[in-house]
Design a protein around this motif. Sequence first.
Motif, PDB file in Angstrom:
ATOM      1  N   GLN A  31      -8.239   1.102  -2.532  1.00  0.00           N
ATOM      2  CA  GLN A  31      -6.980   1.641  -2.996  1.00  0.00           C
ATOM      3  C   GLN A  31      -6.765   3.137  -2.614  1.00  0.00           C
ATOM      4  OE1 GLN A  31      -4.099   0.229  -3.680  1.00  0.00           O
ATOM      5  NE2 GLN A  31      -4.683  -1.761  -4.278  1.00  0.00           N
ATOM      6  N   LEU A  32      -8.019   3.844  -2.982  1.00  0.00           N
ATOM      7  CA  LEU A  32      -7.968   5.303  -2.543  1.00  0.00           C
ATOM      8  C   LEU A  32      -7.950   5.426  -1.257  1.00  0.00           C
ATOM      9  CD1 LEU A  32      -8.335   8.204  -3.485  1.00  0.00           C
ATOM     10  CD2 LEU A  32     -10.811   7.887  -3.740  1.00  0.00           C
ATOM     11  N   GLY A  33      -8.587   4.757  -0.259  1.00  0.00           N
ATOM     12  CA  GLY A  33      -8.836   5.149   1.300  1.00  0.00           C
ATOM     13  C   GLY A  33      -7.215   4.819   1.837  1.00  0.00           C
ATOM     14  N   ARG A  34      -6.684   3.765   1.221  1.00  0.00           N
ATOM     15  CA  ARG A  34      -5.166   3.454   1.697  1.00  0.00           C
ATOM     16  C   ARG A  34      -4.464   4.458   1.233  1.00  0.00           C
ATOM     17  NH1 ARG A  34      -0.638   0.566  -0.529  1.00  0.00           N
ATOM     18  NH2 ARG A  34      -1.414   0.599  -2.587  1.00  0.00           N
ATOM     19  N   VAL A  35      -4.413   5.023   0.068  1.00  0.00           N
ATOM     20  CA  VAL A  35      -3.632   6.133  -0.403  1.00  0.00           C
ATOM     21  C   VAL A  35      -3.758   7.336   0.617  1.00  0.00           C
ATOM     22  CG1 VAL A  35      -3.023   7.729  -2.253  1.00  0.00           C
ATOM     23  CG2 VAL A  35      -3.037   5.367  -2.817  1.00  0.00           C
ATOM     24  N   LEU A  36      -4.790   7.693   0.721  1.00  0.00           N
ATOM     25  CA  LEU A  36      -5.353   8.867   1.522  1.00  0.00           C
ATOM     26  C   LEU A  36      -4.822   8.725   2.972  1.00  0.00           C
ATOM     27  CD1 LEU A  36      -8.890   9.480   0.575  1.00  0.00           C
ATOM     28  CD2 LEU A  36      -6.877  10.831  -0.187  1.00  0.00           C
ATOM     29  N   LEU A  37      -4.973   7.518   3.630  1.00  0.00           N
ATOM     30  CA  LEU A  37      -4.521   7.143   4.993  1.00  0.00           C
ATOM     31  C   LEU A  37      -2.800   7.395   4.801  1.00  0.00           C
ATOM     32  CD1 LEU A  37      -6.464   4.244   6.318  1.00  0.00           C
ATOM     33  CD2 LEU A  37      -6.523   6.768   6.974  1.00  0.00           C
TER      34      LEU A  37
END
Length: 331
Positions: free
Chosen positions: A103-109
């Motif tokens: 979820q954090l990786g998705r938000v950063l992208l």
Amino acid sequence: MRNSTGKWFMRRIFFLLWTVCLCNAPAAAESPHYLEARNRYENKEYLLAMLAAEKAVREDGENAGHRHLYGAVLAELKQFSDAEAHLRKAVALDGQNAEYLYQLGRVLLEQSHQSVIRRGMSAGVRMSRSEAVNAEGLALLERAVERDGGLLAARVRLGRAYTDQNRFVETLEQFQAVAESDRRYPEIHSYLAVLHLKMGRVIQAIRALQTEVEFYPDNAMARLDLGDLLLQLAQPRVALRHLLAAEQKSPETPDLHYALAKTYRALDQPGKALASARKCVDLAPEALAPRYLLAQLHRRTGQSDLARRELATAERLRNRQSATYRPPKAD
């Protein structure tokens, strides 16, 4: 003495079992606000989920699950900066959880793709910051997949990130892993089709779209893409079948009517081709290609005045768009 010892022992065992059962009953210990937020989130009631998740975080801000859920809800509401803060906290509290990493990786992208950048930053600073955020998001997704290869959503998002970097072999590895694990995973065959086209594999792209349509016949965009490819391979009758099915589900899509106009032209049905081209122009009056097509169709049906009028309109639009376009300044 033996009987007294036995009773003490049984009481001790009962106490230990009761303690274990209590520890393994998370639903009883979970916050009612968290449970409500999770239920709302699963039902895609994101605004109500946000209110409940916020209360859960206020109750226990050191609970990684509360932080993660609140961040995930905020991400669905496109509040990426706030979502990032809560998801970072969740990862800090439990850095081994693949879902939190995803979820954090998705938000950063998602943030790295935003066009609105903080005012006053130079182009070079904007680019370096975007690249840093993108790299961190990619690394988090890779960690998520490494920790849990069965987290298919993370594999899909990682594959899309690889696609953006033209890392097609790695993209294919992720997408194929998802398709092999769950052939009915929504849109995975559409993603594979896009990838095959980028790699110049038209036949594989068609097969992937045919699979997507087989599993999800109401996927209008997959049918549109499939019809367009079939038209390019000179199969207008088969293409028409898919395009008409797509029209039933998405009648206001300009690209669909543009494809229909080209298909009817290939089938030598100029009246229907003109109607579809006009519909496309009505839905997308600033688009150039449909106007040029409409002009060609008017000329083909002997309507020279209308053809010249459409060409003149297209040229005005093209000149206006060229005048308003400003290329980015060099550093």
